[in-house]
Design a protein around this motif. Structure first.
Motif, PDB file in Angstrom:
ATOM      1  N   VAL A  41       0.814  -1.213   0.000  1.00 41.80           N
ATOM      2  CA  VAL A  41       0.000   0.000   0.000  1.00 41.80           C
ATOM      3  C   VAL A  41       0.854   1.274   0.000  1.00 41.80           C
ATOM      4  CG1 VAL A  41      -1.733   1.277   1.287  1.00 41.80           C
ATOM      5  CG2 VAL A  41      -1.867  -1.197   1.182  1.00 41.80           C
ATOM      6  N   TYR A  44       1.685   4.507  -2.814  1.00 41.27           N
ATOM      7  CA  TYR A  44       0.660   4.692  -3.850  1.00 41.27           C
ATOM      8  C   TYR A  44       0.636   6.157  -4.255  1.00 41.27           C
ATOM      9  CZ  TYR A  44      -3.989   4.865  -5.999  1.00 41.27           C
ATOM     10  OH  TYR A  44      -5.037   5.065  -6.855  1.00 41.27           O
ATOM     11  N   LYS A 117      -8.345   9.734  -4.787  1.00 42.90           N
ATOM     12  CA  LYS A 117      -8.055   9.611  -3.368  1.00 42.90           C
ATOM     13  C   LYS A 117      -6.843   8.711  -3.158  1.00 42.90           C
ATOM     14  CE  LYS A 117     -10.534   9.040   0.920  1.00 42.90           C
ATOM     15  NZ  LYS A 117     -11.629   8.386   1.635  1.00 42.90           N
ATOM     16  N   HIS A 120      -7.064   5.759   1.289  1.00 43.42           N
ATOM     17  CA  HIS A 120      -8.420   5.225   1.443  1.00 43.42           C
ATOM     18  C   HIS A 120      -8.442   4.134   2.502  1.00 43.42           C
ATOM     19  CE1 HIS A 120     -12.522   4.282   0.543  1.00 43.42           C
ATOM     20  NE2 HIS A 120     -12.200   3.004   0.488  1.00 43.42           N
ATOM     21  N   PRO A 122     -10.667   1.283   4.311  1.00 42.96           N
ATOM     22  CA  PRO A 122     -11.887   0.547   3.967  1.00 42.96           C
ATOM     23  C   PRO A 122     -13.100   1.187   4.645  1.00 42.96           C
ATOM     24  CG  PRO A 122     -10.139  -0.965   4.569  1.00 42.96           C
ATOM     25  CD  PRO A 122      -9.626   0.412   4.842  1.00 42.96           C
ATOM     26  N   ASP A 123     -14.264   1.097   3.995  1.00 43.47           N
ATOM     27  CA  ASP A 123     -15.445   1.793   4.502  1.00 43.47           C
ATOM     28  C   ASP A 123     -15.905   1.281   5.864  1.00 43.47           C
ATOM     29  OD1 ASP A 123     -15.366   3.317   2.306  1.00 43.47           O
ATOM     30  OD2 ASP A 123     -17.155   2.531   1.342  1.00 43.47           O
TER      31      ASP A 123
ATOM     32  N   SER B  24       4.495   4.209  -6.738  1.00 44.94           N
ATOM     33  CA  SER B  24       3.926   3.582  -7.922  1.00 44.94           C
ATOM     34  C   SER B  24       2.510   4.083  -8.089  1.00 44.94           C
ATOM     35  CB  SER B  24       3.934   2.065  -7.743  1.00 44.94           C
ATOM     36  OG  SER B  24       2.926   1.478  -8.538  1.00 44.94           O
ATOM     37  N   ARG B  26       0.201   2.263  -9.383  1.00 49.20           N
ATOM     38  CA  ARG B  26      -0.715   1.115  -9.380  1.00 49.20           C
ATOM     39  C   ARG B  26      -1.543   1.115  -8.107  1.00 49.20           C
ATOM     40  NH1 ARG B  26       3.130  -3.774 -10.460  1.00 49.20           N
ATOM     41  NH2 ARG B  26       4.423  -2.411  -9.201  1.00 49.20           N
ATOM     42  N   PRO B  28      -3.254   0.251  -4.668  1.00 49.41           N
ATOM     43  CA  PRO B  28      -2.795  -0.566  -3.545  1.00 49.41           C
ATOM     44  C   PRO B  28      -3.463  -1.939  -3.605  1.00 49.41           C
ATOM     45  CG  PRO B  28      -3.665   1.533  -2.780  1.00 49.41           C
ATOM     46  CD  PRO B  28      -3.974   1.440  -4.226  1.00 49.41           C
ATOM     47  N   ILE B  29      -2.744  -2.952  -3.137  1.00 50.77           N
ATOM     48  CA  ILE B  29      -3.295  -4.301  -3.184  1.00 50.77           C
ATOM     49  C   ILE B  29      -3.929  -4.637  -1.847  1.00 50.77           C
ATOM     50  CG2 ILE B  29      -2.740  -6.746  -3.507  1.00 50.77           C
ATOM     51  CD1 ILE B  29      -0.244  -5.624  -5.113  1.00 50.77           C
ATOM     52  N   MET B  35     -15.311  -5.282   1.542  1.00 56.13           N
ATOM     53  CA  MET B  35     -16.088  -4.148   2.031  1.00 56.13           C
ATOM     54  C   MET B  35     -15.298  -2.845   1.991  1.00 56.13           C
ATOM     55  SD  MET B  35     -18.852  -5.457   4.588  1.00 56.13           S
ATOM     56  CE  MET B  35     -18.060  -5.285   6.167  1.00 56.13           C
ATOM     57  N   ASP B  36     -14.272  -2.802   1.153  1.00 59.76           N
ATOM     58  CA  ASP B  36     -13.467  -1.588   1.056  1.00 59.76           C
ATOM     59  C   ASP B  36     -14.285  -0.410   0.541  1.00 59.76           C
ATOM     60  OD1 ASP B  36     -11.333  -2.921   1.950  1.00 59.76           O
ATOM     61  OD2 ASP B  36     -10.074  -2.668   0.176  1.00 59.76           O
ATOM     62  N   TRP B  37     -15.012  -0.649  -0.513  1.00 57.48           N
ATOM     63  CA  TRP B  37     -15.866   0.387  -1.103  1.00 57.48           C
ATOM     64  C   TRP B  37     -17.298  -0.096  -0.993  1.00 57.48           C
ATOM     65  CZ3 TRP B  37     -13.607   4.897  -2.607  1.00 57.48           C
ATOM     66  CH2 TRP B  37     -12.227   4.872  -2.830  1.00 57.48           C
ATOM     67  N   GLN B  38     -17.966   0.301   0.053  1.00 53.25           N
ATOM     68  CA  GLN B  38     -19.331  -0.169   0.260  1.00 53.25           C
ATOM     69  C   GLN B  38     -20.292   0.612  -0.635  1.00 53.25           C
ATOM     70  OE1 GLN B  38     -19.878   0.129   4.498  1.00 53.25           O
ATOM     71  NE2 GLN B  38     -18.240  -1.327   4.893  1.00 53.25           N
ATOM     72  N   LYS B  40     -22.392   2.716  -0.600  1.00 52.31           N
ATOM     73  CA  LYS B  40     -22.977   3.893   0.017  1.00 52.31           C
ATOM     74  C   LYS B  40     -22.091   5.070  -0.370  1.00 52.31           C
ATOM     75  CE  LYS B  40     -20.292   3.523   4.265  1.00 52.31           C
ATOM     76  NZ  LYS B  40     -20.241   3.127   5.653  1.00 52.31           N
ATOM     77  N   GLN B  42     -20.009   8.387   0.778  1.00 54.89           N
ATOM     78  CA  GLN B  42     -19.447   9.167   1.861  1.00 54.89           C
ATOM     79  C   GLN B  42     -19.113  10.551   1.326  1.00 54.89           C
ATOM     80  OE1 GLN B  42     -16.315   6.266   2.831  1.00 54.89           O
ATOM     81  NE2 GLN B  42     -17.351   5.919   4.762  1.00 54.89           N
TER      82      GLN B  42
END
Lengths: 215, 225
Positions: A41, A44, A117, A120, A122-123, B24, B26, B28-29, B35-38, B40, B42
Motif C-alpha cells: 500500500v 501509492y 483519493k 483510502h 476501507p469503509d 507507484s 498502481r 494498492p493491493i 467491504m473496502d468500497w461499500q 454507500k 461518503q
C-alpha cells in the motif's frame, strides 16, 4: 540384490532438512516483507487530474494546511478543497496556464474536479480527523512530509497494526496542538514526559477497542 | 548449484517485486477488498447518477436547516436590521478570542496581507524576483481609512469579499470571522501605538527584552484591546 538407494542419496536427508529450514525462513521473510501493507500500500502515488503541487503551495509558499483542508479540525472528513478555494488565488494568478485548464473548466461549468483519493481506509473502518488533530496528532505523523511531495503519495501503511501502535503508546507521537500543522517538527528532548503529563491532565484515552473505529 | 539457485531466487523476487518505499501509480493491493468500497456514498465521493457526478448535493436555495436559523443579523451579517455596519463586534473580546483570531488570521489572511498586516504576504512579495505572483496588491491595514472602518465592515469583507478579494464565507466559520476582526483591530493598534500608550510597567518589560504583553511568555500574541 543391488542397493535401492545409491550412495549419493546420503546427502538427501541433509539437503531436504536444510532446504526445509532455509525455505521456511525464506517463506517467512517473503510473507513478512512482501505481503505487508508497507509493501502493498505505501507509496501509492496516482496521477491526479490537475498537477497539484503540495511542495510548492505548502512548502515554498508556506501556506498552512488548514487554508485548503479547512474542516480538518471540525469534521471527521478532512475535505479536499472545492474549486472555489483554488480560484481564490487562481482567478488572478496564472490565469492562462494550461495546467489549470481543468480548474477553470470546473469553475465555469460548476462541475467538481475528480481528484483521485490516495489515502483510502476501507469503509468499515471509521476515522475522525477532528478527534486526532484536536488532541495533538500532527499531519506529518500520518501523512509524511507533504510539504516535500510534488505529487502526494501514501507515506504510512494506515494498517490496523500501525494505528494501534500509536493508540497503545500515544506519548511517542503527540505534539503540542499549536504544532499540529508544522512540517518538520522536532520533538524536544523530554517530549515523552511532557506528553505523558498532558495525557494524564487532559484525560486522553486512545481507544483500543473495536467499537472505536469499526462500530 | 545451491548458490546459483538462491541468487536466482533472490534476484527474481527483487525483479518481480521491488522494494518497500518505492512509489507507484498502481492501485494498492488489498487481499480481501470485499467491504473496502461499500455501496454507500461518503463525503466527497463520486456518484455517477447525477450529471456532475458529485455524491454531495447542494441544498435548495432558501432552505433553513434546523438549528441554523441565523436569527441574529448582527452576528451573522455584521449589519444592523437597518443595514448599517455595526461599530463593535457583537461578541466579547477576550484573550482567547484574540489568540484564536491570530491563529486564523495567519492561516487564511497572512498569505496575502502579511503577518503584520502590511500587505506583504508571500503572494505579494514571494516569487523569484520578490515581486509576487501577479495578484492585485493587498492594502496595508495601517492606513487611516482602514483604521477608522467599523468592525461590521471588516466582517463583511471577510464574509463576502470586496473587489478583487474573494469572500471567505465557505472557509471561515462565523465566530472565527469575528475573531479575525478582533485580531486585525489589535494589529492596527500595535502598529500605531506610541510610548505614551504604554504603562511604565510595559515599558520596563520591553526594555528588559520581553514582550509588552501581560503574559510575555506567550510569544507573538497581541495585547487585548
Amino acid at each position: 540384490m543391488p542397493q535401492i538407494f545409491p550412495k549419493k542419496a546420503n546427502v538427501l536427508p541433509i539437503l531436504s532438512l536444510g532446504g526445509a529450514l532455509l525455505g521456511g525462513v525464506a517463506l517467512i521473510f517473503l510473507v513478512w516483507y512482501y505481503f505487508s501493507p508497507e509493501f502493498l500500500v505505501v507509496g501509492y502515488q496516482p496521477d491526479q487530474p490537475v498537477a497539484y503541487n503540495h511542495e510548492f503551495h505548502a512548502g515554498q509558499l508556506g501556506m498552512d494546511c488548514r487554508y485548503c483542508h479547512n474542516w480538518v479540525e471540525n469534521s471527521a472528513h478532512a475535505n479536499v478543497p472545492p474549486t472555489q478555494t483554488c480560484m481564490n488565488c487562481h482567478n488572478q494568478i496564472k490565469t492562462q496556464s494550461p495546467q489549470l485548464l481543468k480548474v477553470r473548466e470546473s469553475w465555469a461549468t460548476d462541475t467538481p474536479i475528480q481528484w483521485v483519493k490516495v489515502h483510502h481506509l476501507p469503509d468499515y473502518a471509521h476515522f475522525s480527523h477532528a478527534s486526532h488533530v484536536n488532541n495533538g496528532v500532527g499531519c506529518e505523523t500520518c501523512h509524511g512530509r507533504i510539504d516535500k511531495m510534488e505529487v502526494v503519495y501514501q507515506a504510512e501503511p494506515l494498517s490496523m497494526g500501525w494505528c494501534l501502535e500509536c493508540h497503545r503508546q500515544p506519548e511517542l507521537y503527540l505534539r503540542p496542538n499549536e504544532e499540529v500543522t508544522t512540517m518538520g517538527y522536532v520533538h524536544p528532548e523530554n517530549f515523552v514526559e511532557i506528553n505523558l503529563a498532558r495525557i494524564q491532565e487532559e484525560g486522553i484515552q486512545p481507544p483500543t477497542n473495536c467499537s472505536a473505529c469499526h462500530y | 548449484m545451491r548458490n546459483l539457485l538462491t541468487t536466482g531466487l533472490i534476484l527474481s523476487v527483487l525483479l518481480l517485486a521491488g522494494c518497500r518505499g518505492t512509489t507507484s501509480d498502481r492501485n494498492p493491493i488489498h487481499p480481501n477488498p470485499n467491504m473496502d468500497w461499500q455501496p454507500k456514498y461518503q463525503a466527497q465521493e463520486k456518484n455517477t447518477f447525477f450529471a456532475d457526478e458529485a455524491a454531495m448535493r447542494k441544498p435548495v436555495a432558501g432552505t433553513v436547516a434546523r438549528g441554523l436559523l441565523k436569527e441574529d443579523p448582527i452576528f451573522y451579517t455584521g449589519r444592523t436590521e437597518a443595514g448599517d455596519y455595526v461599530e463593535r463586534l457583537p461578541i466579547e473580546t477576550t484573550r482567547d478570542l484574540l489568540e484564536r483570531g491570530k491563529e486564523r488570521y495567519e492561516i487564511f489572511c497572512a498569505v496575502c496581507h502579511g503577518k503584520s498586516g502590511d500587505g506583504n504576504g508571500v503572494i505579494m512579495v514571494g516569487g523569484p524576483q520578490g515581486k509576487g505572483y501577479g495578484y492585485t496588491p493587498a492594502p496595508s491595514y495601517h492606513v487611516d481609512r482602514l483604521r477608522q472602518v467599523s468592525d461590521g465592515y471588516l466582517y463583511d469583507v471577510i464574509a463576502n469579499g470586496i473587489r478583487n478579494m474573494p469572500g471567505y464565507a465557505q472557509q471561515i466559520p462565523v465566530r472565527d470571522r469575528w475573531a479575525i476582526v478582533a485580531y486585525i483591530k489589535a494589529l492596527q493598534l500595535s502598529q500605531n501605538a506610541t510610548r505614551e500608550d504604554l504603562t511604565s510597567e510595559q515599558i520596563a518589560r520591553i526594555q528588559s527584552g520581553r514582550s509588552a504583553n501581560i503574559d510575555g511568555s506567550r510569544s507573538g500574541a497581541s495585547s487585548s484591546q
